[in-house]
Motif scaffolding. Sequence first.
Motif, PDB file in Angstrom:
ATOM      1  N   HIS A  17       0.887  -1.032  -0.038  1.00 47.17           N
ATOM      2  CA  HIS A  17      -0.174   0.014   0.149  1.00 47.17           C
ATOM      3  C   HIS A  17       0.883   1.188   0.073  1.00 47.17           C
ATOM      4  O   HIS A  17       2.089   1.278   0.424  1.00 47.17           O
TER       5      HIS A  17
ATOM      6  N   HIS B   7       0.347   5.657   0.788  1.00 39.53           N
ATOM      7  CA  HIS B   7      -0.265   6.621   1.758  1.00 39.53           C
ATOM      8  C   HIS B   7      -0.570   7.908   1.200  1.00 39.53           C
ATOM      9  O   HIS B   7       0.013   8.510   0.634  1.00 39.53           O
TER      10      HIS B   7
ATOM     11  N   GLU C 299       1.207   7.984   8.144  1.00 39.32           N
ATOM     12  CA  GLU C 299       0.718   6.688   8.714  1.00 39.32           C
ATOM     13  C   GLU C 299       1.876   6.561   9.945  1.00 39.32           C
ATOM     14  O   GLU C 299       3.038   6.545   9.643  1.00 39.32           O
TER      15      GLU C 299
ATOM     16  N   ALA D 185       5.424   6.859   7.922  1.00 38.71           N
ATOM     17  CA  ALA D 185       5.359   6.723   6.825  1.00 38.71           C
ATOM     18  C   ALA D 185       4.790   7.635   6.007  1.00 38.71           C
ATOM     19  O   ALA D 185       3.561   8.314   6.723  1.00 38.71           O
TER      20      ALA D 185
ATOM     21  N   HIS E 236       5.392   0.373   1.144  1.00 45.79           N
ATOM     22  CA  HIS E 236       6.001  -0.831   1.604  1.00 45.79           C
ATOM     23  C   HIS E 236       4.935  -2.096   2.055  1.00 45.79           C
ATOM     24  O   HIS E 236       3.883  -1.976   2.002  1.00 45.79           O
TER      25      HIS E 236
END
Length: 216
Positions: free
Chosen positions: A144, A146, A150, A174, A180
């Motif tokens: 995913h 962002h 996050e 993140a 990642h």
Amino acid sequence: MTEQITHHLPDELMMSYAAGTLPEAFSLVVATHISLCDECRARLVEFEAVGGAVLETADEVELSEGALEATMKLISSRAKDPIKAIRTSSGVFPKPLQDYVGGDLASVKWRRIGGGVKQAIVPTSKAANARLLFIPAGAEMPDHGHAGTEMTLVLQGAYLDDDDRFGRGDIEVANEDMEHTPVADIGEDCICLIATDGPLRFNSLIPRMAQKLLRI
Ligand code: ZN
Ligand code: ZN
């Protein structure tokens, strides 16, 4: 028990927490980390001292409009009594998180989201979302990106992200330009507390469709 924490809070987050300007979900993650981390607890005292010094000198120096605004924010945030970081000795969840969950790990009402992964929303103000994530030992999270920031705090077990390992008490932040695939370390199921201020953009179709239903 001493935590082997190797990933700490970035200065910007620490400063915003001390000033009381973080959304509730992020404050909760910061307070929970600080409850586990002697090093960041000591840094927080320094940041709060800087904040206090700003207040004390506020009438003596001529303040720019921005500085005045920041100071007023600081004052109003103090009045709100921010989430306190309290050192706790037992349990998987430190005290600030236990207050939100209504107890320790056994009190969490998990929802399965596939592949053995489970999550539980932690209710906070709408500005950002907080949730607990359970990843079985050795299992992978979907790829995913962002949409915002996050922030992940490990509470049990550990996960691997590229060449880095995040264990109990470790924080990973993140943002937009990072994609990642964290993988839970073998040996123990991994439980994390995650705050996000934008919807995650999962790269495979099914998680993206599920996103709306699951509020992640
Ligand atoms: Zn720390
Ligand atoms: Zn992520």
